[in-house]
Structures are given as C-alpha cells and as structure tokens.
Enzyme design. Structure first.
Site, PDB file in Angstrom:
ATOM      1  N   ASP A   1       0.898  -1.175   0.058  1.00 37.11           N
ATOM      2  CA  ASP A   1       0.198  -0.042  -0.068  1.00 37.11           C
ATOM      3  C   ASP A   1       0.884   1.083  -0.081  1.00 37.11           C
ATOM      4  O   ASP A   1       1.943   1.430   0.931  1.00 37.11           O
ATOM      5  CB  ASP A   1      -0.946  -0.077   1.261  1.00 37.11           C
ATOM      6  CG  ASP A   1      -2.233   1.067   1.156  1.00 37.11           C
ATOM      7  OD1 ASP A   1      -2.811   0.974   0.346  1.00 37.11           O
ATOM      8  OD2 ASP A   1      -1.973   1.956   1.972  1.00 37.11           O
TER       9      ASP A   1
ATOM     10  N   GLU B   1      14.374 -15.194   0.663  1.00 36.72           N
ATOM     11  CA  GLU B   1      14.787 -16.202   1.907  1.00 36.72           C
ATOM     12  C   GLU B   1      13.861 -17.375   1.480  1.00 36.72           C
ATOM     13  O   GLU B   1      14.037 -18.611   2.217  1.00 36.72           O
ATOM     14  CB  GLU B   1      14.345 -15.750   3.074  1.00 36.72           C
ATOM     15  CG  GLU B   1      15.321 -14.668   3.530  1.00 36.72           C
ATOM     16  CD  GLU B   1      15.045 -13.944   4.905  1.00 36.72           C
ATOM     17  OE1 GLU B   1      13.933 -14.456   5.575  1.00 36.72           O
ATOM     18  OE2 GLU B   1      15.476 -12.643   5.393  1.00 36.72           O
TER      19      GLU B   1
HETATM   20  C1  NOJ Z   1      -4.467   3.010  -0.932  1.00 35.31           C
HETATM   21  C2  NOJ Z   1      -5.689   2.055  -0.736  1.00 35.31           C
HETATM   22  O1  NOJ Z   1      -5.783   1.463  -2.033  1.00 35.31           O
HETATM   23  C3  NOJ Z   1      -6.661   2.877  -0.329  1.00 35.31           C
HETATM   24  O2  NOJ Z   1      -7.748   2.190   0.025  1.00 35.31           O
HETATM   25  C4  NOJ Z   1      -6.287   3.453   1.161  1.00 35.31           C
HETATM   26  O3  NOJ Z   1      -7.442   4.489   1.606  1.00 35.31           O
HETATM   27  C5  NOJ Z   1      -5.187   4.209   0.897  1.00 35.31           C
HETATM   28  N1  NOJ Z   1      -4.034   3.489   0.408  1.00 35.31           N
HETATM   29  C6  NOJ Z   1      -4.318   4.564   2.456  1.00 35.31           C
HETATM   30  O4  NOJ Z   1      -4.025   3.380   3.158  1.00 35.31           O
END
Ligand code: NOJ
Length: 564
Positions: A229, A279
């Site tokens: 993310d 790993e």
């Molecule tokens: C990207 C994620 O896909 C989204 O849903 C989220 O709100 C933001 N990152 C923050 O984590």
C-alpha cells in the site's frame, strides 16, 4: 527457508490448461489476480461483515472462475477508519473476520485449489489504535516511542499552527495536534491519510526491522505475495525546515525531489524487502501501489525490489483506441526495461467501477456524477457494460498479469445512490461532504437471489445492496451463456494457453477506432472502440465480448479473440 510446494491446480474444463506449478518462481508474471475486499465478499457468521471463512467458502467459485491468485485487502484488526487500511496489529486477524486458524484454513483451501494468496501490507501508516501509537502518545516529545512516528512541535507562539502545509490525501491538513496527559495541547503528528492513520517514521531502523518480521510472519504461513500500500510514500524528507510538497498531480514529472512522495531513498527499503522475499523458495512476490508516472512506477517493479507495480494507466484512460494502444506500448516497454511483467487494472476498491465509468458521456466528471447520486449526467448502463466487457477481454489478452476486482466478473456497476448516512469512507467527512468517496464499489456481492442479502450472509450487510443486484447475482448468471460471469470464465479458461510467452505484435488497425494484435501460435485479439462495425480478424472465434452478428464483422464496442 523453504517449505513444501503447494499443489498445482486441479484440471479445469477447457482441456488446454497450462498448470501454474506451485514451485514456479515466475507464476506471477502472467497471473490473473482477483482482489477480494474481505468485508464485502462473503459473511459466514452473520454479523453483516464479510470474513475469512466466507472467503474459504467461496474458493470453489474462484477456482471455477479460473483465477490464479487472490489478493486480500486488509483483514487485520482495525477500527475501520479507512476500510481496514488503518491496521492496529499487523500480525493478526480482525476478530470480527476470524482467527489466524481461519486464515490458515483459507490459505490451505486456496492452495488446494491451485490458487495463490497475496495479502495487503500497509507500511506507510498504522492505526492510531496500534500499541506503538498509544505508547507514543503517552510518551514525552523526543522519546524513542515518538520516534517511530512523525511528531513535531507546531509553529506560532503557542505551537498552534501545523508544522507544515502538507495536506492529507483525504482532505484537510496532514497534521493533527495531540493532547498531553495533563490536558494541554501538545505536539502534532503526521498522517498523509486520515487522522486515525499516523505515518510511520521509516528513517527509524526499528520500523524497517518490524516490517521484515511482518513479511516473514505471513510468508511463513504460506502467503505467496504482498500488495504494498502507498509504496511511494514511505521515504520522506523530514529535515527542518519542512519543505512544501509539490502540488498533487499524478502526471507531474516527479524526480525524487518531493519531500513526501516517490523519493529515491524508498528503493533501499524495498531492496531490503526483496532480500526477505528471497529467503523463501519460491521467492515471495510483491506488487507496489505507487501512484506516480509510469516511468517511475517501473523502478518499484525492478527484480531487485518488488518485482511488479500496478500500472493504473488503463484504469484512468478514456475509452479510445489511440489512448489504449499508446498505454499498452509504453507499459510493455517499461516492463521489459525493468525486467518486470506488466500489470493491467480496470477496477479496484478505490475507483468507480469500470462498467459505470464507461457508461458516462465522454468528458463527464465522475466525482460530480457520484455526488448527484448517479443521475447527472445520465449513465447509459447497457453501453457501459458492453464497453466494460470489451475492455476486460482486451486486458486479459495482454502479456503480463491482470488484476480483477471482486464483482467485476458480474458486470457490477457503482452503487452511486448510497444514502449519506450509510457512507463509511473517510473521504466523505474529510472533504466536508464534497466527495462521496469509495463505498459505491465496496457494496457486498450478490451471490444468490433466493437467500437474504443476495447470499452475502444471513444479516443485513454493512453497506446496503440495491435491488438491481438481483439481476446480476451469481445464481442468475451461472450457466447463462451470454452472462458476464460466463464471459469471464470462458476468457480465463482460454487465457492459460494464450499466456505462453510475453510477445505482442501489432497488426494493421481494422478500423479508425480499433486495434488488433497477434500473440504467439496464431492468437489474435481485436477490439473495436467505435460504434461502426469493422472487419473481424480471420480465424476461429475463441471468445467474444458481445454478440457477433455476421461472419467476418466485429461490431462496435466489442472485442474478439480468434485463433488461426
Ligand atoms: C491505498 C488504498 O488502496 C486505499 O484504499 C487506502 O485508503 C489508502 N491507500 C491509504 O491506506
């Protein structure tokens, strides 16, 4: 560290299956990855929230659909300030969604069905409920506990002004002021998203080490890969005085100089992750979510880092032959240069579903349309679905991996008319009710018209389903030859033979708003973006996104795969 190979897929009914071997280190290069948004997928315990056992119960469905892997959006303990992307404990399952045993059972069921499992890792920020953030709030300024996050004194005589002008992605300042234990206003902390999502300080080695522990924790449980993310935000220039960030613009030619996004130092972090992935045997895979221009996206996808990064270009593109072909060319070139394979995406849990985007007139503002409850401008739903099916069939014919979002295989549209009181996305509140946010693509799936909540589960779902879901439920589409579900099944079944090799050779465009390309062994894909028919490619039809009305003719807004 190595572990027993997962079994290969059981035979599918297309007879031409090229099995993805459980030990093949390159399984991800041409995989179809199906995104599960767990809270909205299937609810096994009747609390209105989808859960891990619900995912397990639907593994046969996913196997029949023909996906190679599932990617689970966060299922970790969370107060759901941002749909689970506010993680309170990275090495556990939200008790409302199940237990670690349930997780292990889900992985085992997926692996038995030949399906890999990818989990979402959220490294930029935790939840404000995370034990480390609670500890930081209780600790003194300058303490080791505060050094795990980004705390700063405010500006102005009383520290009442935020430390910088940085803005949250959800609207408003990216800083929130704390209250000291004695009740007086204290320092500020950074959150590039909601205030409930404090940013980690990635300059702190403890954070780096802890995420390695988290990666190993899930890899040891048999997880095959990770979706990372906001990968482009981890490294920040926090030197004083804090510099203004660049205006937010996805197309801005970032060059590593912005204090917040896409800094060159971020790549050291992911080289460290690669060492952890390696790993394992086979090495674990990863895909970066990095909203940066394509040329910089490729850096995250290098084999020495995450291996893949989402290419969101098609998701943002107009429905236009020239635009699509340029994007395909650019991304195949970038993937080849970086040694990655490209990724293709039309929908995910953050954007308006593509069946609805394509239903809008050219140039329509999608956010305005959502704010109008899906009424202005009028959406042409039949056209939207026709185009969505065509675009998906094109995407599935491209070299590289395809990321599908739950429900798109049913042709689901955005639920644009959710009532304000039902909205959960922090975007709604943080934008002062000027942007509705992403709930409309997160409404629980319709499985079966004969059971409550269309088979999602026995209780009222956490977001209400519209009555029109009845027309698109799995039970209605299953076995119906022209249904979108059967189109996806047919395409995914045929795709395993198509995806031998990463070749693509453009053919002469069959019409002014059409494209065609050849793959190996006589495979050809042609897509007509226009409304007038164009000549169809020669060969026997393997699958088509819509009715082929006359031999040798490719109707408007239709894609076909042929093989000669
Ligand atoms: C990207 C994620 O896909 C989204 O849903 C989220 O709100 C933001 N990152 C923050 O984590």
């Amino acid at each position: 560290m190595s572990e027993p190979a997962t079994p290969g897929p059981t035979a599918r009914d297309d007879g031409e299956l090229i099995a993805i071997d459980g030990t093949d280190p390159d399984w991800w290069r041409q995989a179809v990855v199906y995104q599960v948004y767990p809270r909205s997928f299937a609810d096994s315990n009747g609390d209105g929230l989808g859960d891990i056992a619900g995912v397990t119960s639907r593994v046969p469905y996913l196997q029949r659909l023909g996906v190679d892997a599932i990617w689970l959006s966060p299922f970790y303990p969370s107060a759901l300030a941002d749909g689970g992307y506010d993680v309170a404990d990275y090495r556990n399952v939200d008790p409302r969604l199940g237990t670690l045993d349930d997780f292990d059972a889900m992985v085992a069921a997926a692996h038995d069905a030949g399906i890999k499992v990818i989990v979402d890792i959220v490294p930029n920020h935790s939840s404000n409920d995370h034990a480390w953030f609670r500890e930081a709030l209780a600790a003194e300024p300058g303490s080791a506990a505060r050094e795990r996050y980004v705390f700063r004194d405010g500006l102005g005589d009383d520290g009442q002004i935020p430390p910088s002008t940085w803005q949250s992605n959800f609207g408003g300042s990216a800083w929130t002021r704390t209250t000291d234990p004695d009740g007086t206003p204290g320092q500020w902390y950074l959150h590039l998203f909601a205030p409930e999502q404090p940013d980690f300080n990635w300059a702190n080695p403890e954070i780096r080490e802890d995420f390695h522990t988290t990666l190993r924790f899930w890899a040891d449980r048999g997880v095959d890969g990770f979706r990372v993310d906001v990968a482009h935000a981890l490294a920040k220039d926090l030197s004083e005085p804090l510099r203004d960030a660049n205006p937010k613009d996805f197309d801005l030619p970032l060059d590593g100089s912005d204090p917040l996004y896409d800094r060159d130092e971020v790549h050291e972090i992911f080289s460290g992750w690669r060492r952890v992935f390696d790993e394992y045997d086979p090495p674990r895979t990863a895909v970066a979510e990095a909203w940066v221009p394509s040329a910089r996206v490729a850096l995250y996808a290098r084999p020495t880092e995450l291996g893949q990064a989402f290419n969101f270009d098609l998701l943002r593109a107009d429905f236009d032959a020239g635009t699509f072909s340029r994007i395909i060319d650019d991304n195949l070139r970038l993937a080849a240069e970086s040694g990655a394979s490209s990724t293709w995406v039309l929908s995910n849990h953050d954007v308006i579903r593509h069946a609805s985007r394509y239903a809008l007139p050219a140039g329509a503002d999608e956010e305005d349309w959502l704010m109008s409850g899906g009424t202005r401008p009028a959406a042409d739903e039949t056209r939207g679905l026709r185009r969505a099916r065509a675009a998906t069939l094109l995407l599935l014919a491209l070299p590289g991996s395809a990321y599908l979002y739950q429900g798109e295989e049913l042709g689901l549209r955005e639920v644009a008319d959710l009532r304000e009181g039902d909205l959960q996305d922090p975007v709604w509140v943080r934008s002062a009710h000027t942007r509705k946010g992403r709930d409309g693509c997160r409404v629980p799936l319709p499985w079966d018209t004969s059971t409550p909540a269309f088979g999602f589960g026995p209780a009222a779902p956490h977001l209400p389903q519209p009555a029109w879901f009845a027309d698109l439920a799995v039970s209605v589409q299953d076995g119906a030859p022209d249904s979108t579900l059967e189109l996806y099944r047919a395409a995914l079944g045929a795709r395993h033979a198509l995806q031998q090799g990463e070749d693509l050779r453009w053919l002469d465009a069959p019409g002014p708003d059409a494209i065609a390309f050849a793959r190996h062994d006589g495979w050809v894909c042609a897509m007509n973006f226009g409304t007038d028919p164009v000549p169809a490619p020669a060969g026997s039809v393997v699958v088509a996104s819509g009715p082929l009305t006359a031999a040798g003719v490719l109707p408007g807004e239709t894609t076909v795969w042929v093989r000669s």
